[in-house]
Design a protein around this motif. Structure first.
Motif, PDB file in Angstrom:
ATOM      1  N   SER A  41      37.131  34.990  32.746  1.00 22.66           N
ATOM      2  CA  SER A  41      37.574  34.661  34.112  1.00 22.66           C
ATOM      3  C   SER A  41      36.355  34.372  34.971  1.00 22.66           C
ATOM      4  O   SER A  41      35.270  34.892  34.720  1.00 22.66           O
ATOM      5  N   ALA A  42      36.539  33.547  35.990  1.00 25.71           N
ATOM      6  CA  ALA A  42      35.443  33.248  36.906  1.00 25.71           C
ATOM      7  C   ALA A  42      36.024  32.903  38.271  1.00 25.71           C
ATOM      8  O   ALA A  42      37.146  32.423  38.390  1.00 25.71           O
ATOM      9  N   LYS A  43      35.202  33.166  39.304  1.00 30.43           N
ATOM     10  CA  LYS A  43      35.662  32.958  40.675  1.00 30.43           C
ATOM     11  C   LYS A  43      35.203  31.602  41.206  1.00 30.43           C
ATOM     12  O   LYS A  43      34.076  31.160  40.961  1.00 30.43           O
ATOM     13  N   LYS A  44      36.116  30.931  41.892  1.00 27.94           N
ATOM     14  CA  LYS A  44      35.792  29.649  42.516  1.00 27.94           C
ATOM     15  C   LYS A  44      34.672  29.824  43.539  1.00 27.94           C
ATOM     16  O   LYS A  44      34.703  30.735  44.356  1.00 27.94           O
ATOM     17  N   TYR A  75      40.565  32.870  41.346  1.00 28.92           N
ATOM     18  CA  TYR A  75      40.121  32.999  39.959  1.00 28.92           C
ATOM     19  C   TYR A  75      40.744  31.986  38.999  1.00 28.92           C
ATOM     20  O   TYR A  75      41.915  31.610  39.126  1.00 28.92           O
ATOM     21  N   PHE A  76      39.937  31.616  38.043  1.00 28.10           N
ATOM     22  CA  PHE A  76      40.324  30.856  36.855  1.00 28.10           C
ATOM     23  C   PHE A  76      40.206  31.790  35.652  1.00 28.10           C
ATOM     24  O   PHE A  76      39.270  32.589  35.577  1.00 28.10           O
ATOM     25  N   SER A  77      41.148  31.716  34.688  1.00 30.92           N
ATOM     26  CA  SER A  77      41.060  32.511  33.456  1.00 30.92           C
ATOM     27  C   SER A  77      41.476  31.671  32.264  1.00 30.92           C
ATOM     28  O   SER A  77      42.445  30.902  32.343  1.00 30.92           O
ATOM     29  N   CYS A  78      40.767  31.830  31.155  1.00 36.54           N
ATOM     30  CA  CYS A  78      41.191  31.236  29.883  1.00 36.54           C
ATOM     31  C   CYS A  78      41.175  32.335  28.824  1.00 36.54           C
ATOM     32  O   CYS A  78      40.277  33.179  28.808  1.00 36.54           O
ATOM     33  N   MET A 107      45.164  44.181  34.013  1.00 40.73           N
ATOM     34  CA  MET A 107      43.872  44.223  34.706  1.00 40.73           C
ATOM     35  C   MET A 107      43.597  42.925  35.460  1.00 40.73           C
ATOM     36  O   MET A 107      43.100  42.944  36.595  1.00 40.73           O
ATOM     37  N   LEU A 108      43.931  41.813  34.859  1.00 39.62           N
ATOM     38  CA  LEU A 108      43.689  40.525  35.510  1.00 39.62           C
ATOM     39  C   LEU A 108      44.565  40.344  36.744  1.00 39.62           C
ATOM     40  O   LEU A 108      44.105  39.879  37.791  1.00 39.62           O
ATOM     41  N   VAL A 109      45.837  40.721  36.616  1.00 40.12           N
ATOM     42  CA  VAL A 109      46.742  40.634  37.784  1.00 40.12           C
ATOM     43  C   VAL A 109      46.221  41.506  38.919  1.00 40.12           C
ATOM     44  O   VAL A 109      46.177  41.092  40.081  1.00 40.12           O
ATOM     45  N   ALA A 110      45.810  42.737  38.583  1.00 42.96           N
ATOM     46  CA  ALA A 110      45.283  43.653  39.599  1.00 42.96           C
ATOM     47  C   ALA A 110      44.025  43.082  40.257  1.00 42.96           C
ATOM     48  O   ALA A 110      43.832  43.213  41.480  1.00 42.96           O
ATOM     49  N   LEU A 111      43.174  42.446  39.467  1.00 41.79           N
ATOM     50  CA  LEU A 111      41.951  41.831  39.999  1.00 41.79           C
ATOM     51  C   LEU A 111      42.279  40.755  41.025  1.00 41.79           C
ATOM     52  O   LEU A 111      41.707  40.731  42.126  1.00 41.79           O
ATOM     53  N   ASN A 123      41.666  40.764  45.047  1.00 41.93           N
ATOM     54  CA  ASN A 123      40.832  39.692  45.597  1.00 41.93           C
ATOM     55  C   ASN A 123      41.545  38.945  46.715  1.00 41.93           C
ATOM     56  O   ASN A 123      40.945  38.609  47.732  1.00 41.93           O
ATOM     57  N   GLN A 124      42.831  38.701  46.537  1.00 38.56           N
ATOM     58  CA  GLN A 124      43.608  37.940  47.516  1.00 38.56           C
ATOM     59  C   GLN A 124      44.250  38.831  48.582  1.00 38.56           C
ATOM     60  O   GLN A 124      44.849  38.334  49.530  1.00 38.56           O
ATOM     61  N   LYS A 125      44.133  40.149  48.367  1.00 34.14           N
ATOM     62  CA  LYS A 125      44.681  41.126  49.326  1.00 34.14           C
ATOM     63  C   LYS A 125      46.181  40.921  49.552  1.00 34.14           C
ATOM     64  O   LYS A 125      46.682  40.963  50.676  1.00 34.14           O
ATOM     65  N   LYS A 126      46.900  40.683  48.447  1.00 33.10           N
ATOM     66  CA  LYS A 126      48.360  40.572  48.534  1.00 33.10           C
ATOM     67  C   LYS A 126      48.965  40.902  47.181  1.00 33.10           C
ATOM     68  O   LYS A 126      48.314  40.771  46.133  1.00 33.10           O
TER      69      LYS A 126
END
Length: 257
Positions: free
Chosen positions: A253-256, A137-140, A31-35, A39-42
């Protein structure tokens, strides 16, 4: 070679036991990879895996087609990680999470797999912000023992029997407050929690405990070894030889900004 990590978080003696830890829940990583891809459209995203240890999360990211740069300051941990990924396209960096030495604005995602708690979290957020492209994105994340699981209950009772003041530290805390307190860096917080079962032998379960760095039993001291030995004896008496055991992957996770 000079050590670049504080002694309190020196995992040299623990590194060889990391293979006994369960990995993160696969669907959470999917799910995180897909997100991030959306988001980055790649499809191929570039990830800085900070505090990569022996490569558990890095390998999961590689398996999902990510371009990975793994940052790990501990030489023993990093050497195992390098060996585990020797035939794969990955770069390993000897540096810390608050001074990664990586280029600014190069990454689509910065990850911390069981490492965000072993450094100054505010400085780690600032470093993540520096490394990320805009709106990335940042994730911990951590794997937590489910204390309601019958096996984990026995383990917890056995530990508290010898260590009455036992606590689980920052890794068990809700990370939302620390992220929210720095909304100038990251916002749009996403929280994922996924349960999973992991089949372990009793021997491997005890070895997994040897990978844990805590102030209660320092395995580099005679006293720490003796205390861990007493806990191990109780576990061997109370637990079956093999079992399925419940864990929970928890990720913030959070977006810059």
């Amino acid at each position: 070679m000079k050590k670049i990590v504080e002694q309190v978080w020196d995992y040299t003696k623990h590194a060889k036991f990391y293979e006994y830890r369960p990995n993160y829940a696969p669907a959470t990583i999917d799910m995180l990879v897909a997100l991030v891809q959306k988001n980055q459209k790649k499809e191929i995203i570039k990830v800085a895996d900070i505090g990569a240890g022996t490569g558990n999360l890095s390998i999961m990211l590689l398996e999902r087609g990510c371009e990975v740069v793994s940052v790990e300051p501990n030489d023993a941990m990093r050497e195992i990680g390098v060996q585990r990924t020797k035939d794969q396209e990955i770069e390993w960096i000897r540096a810390t999470g608050i001074d990664s030495t990586l280029q600014s604005g190069e990454f689509d995602w910065v990850t911390f797999g069981s490492s965000f708690n072993v450094m100054d979290r505010v400085e780690a957020l600032k470093e993540s912000y520096r490394l990320l492209k805009p709106k990335s994105y940042f994730s911990c994340m951590w794997n937590h023992r489910d204390l309601n699981d019958p096996i984990q209950k026995i383990a917890e009772e056995s530990i508290i029997e010898f260590v009455p003041n036992y606590t689980r530290g920052v890794r068990r805390e809700d990370q939302r407050p620390i992220i929210e307190s720095h909304k100038e860096l990251f916002d749009n917080i996403i929280y994922i929690e996924e349960d999973f079962y992991f089949h372990q032998s009793l021997e491997n379960y005890i070895n997994a405990w040897r990978s844990v760095k805590n102030p209660y039993w320092d395995l580099e001291t005679k006293e720490g070894e003796e205390l861990f030995g007493r806990i191990t004896q109780v576990l061997e008496q109370r637990l079956p030889k093999e079992f399925d055991i419940k864990y929970t992957t928890r990720c913030w996770s959070a977006k810059k900004v």
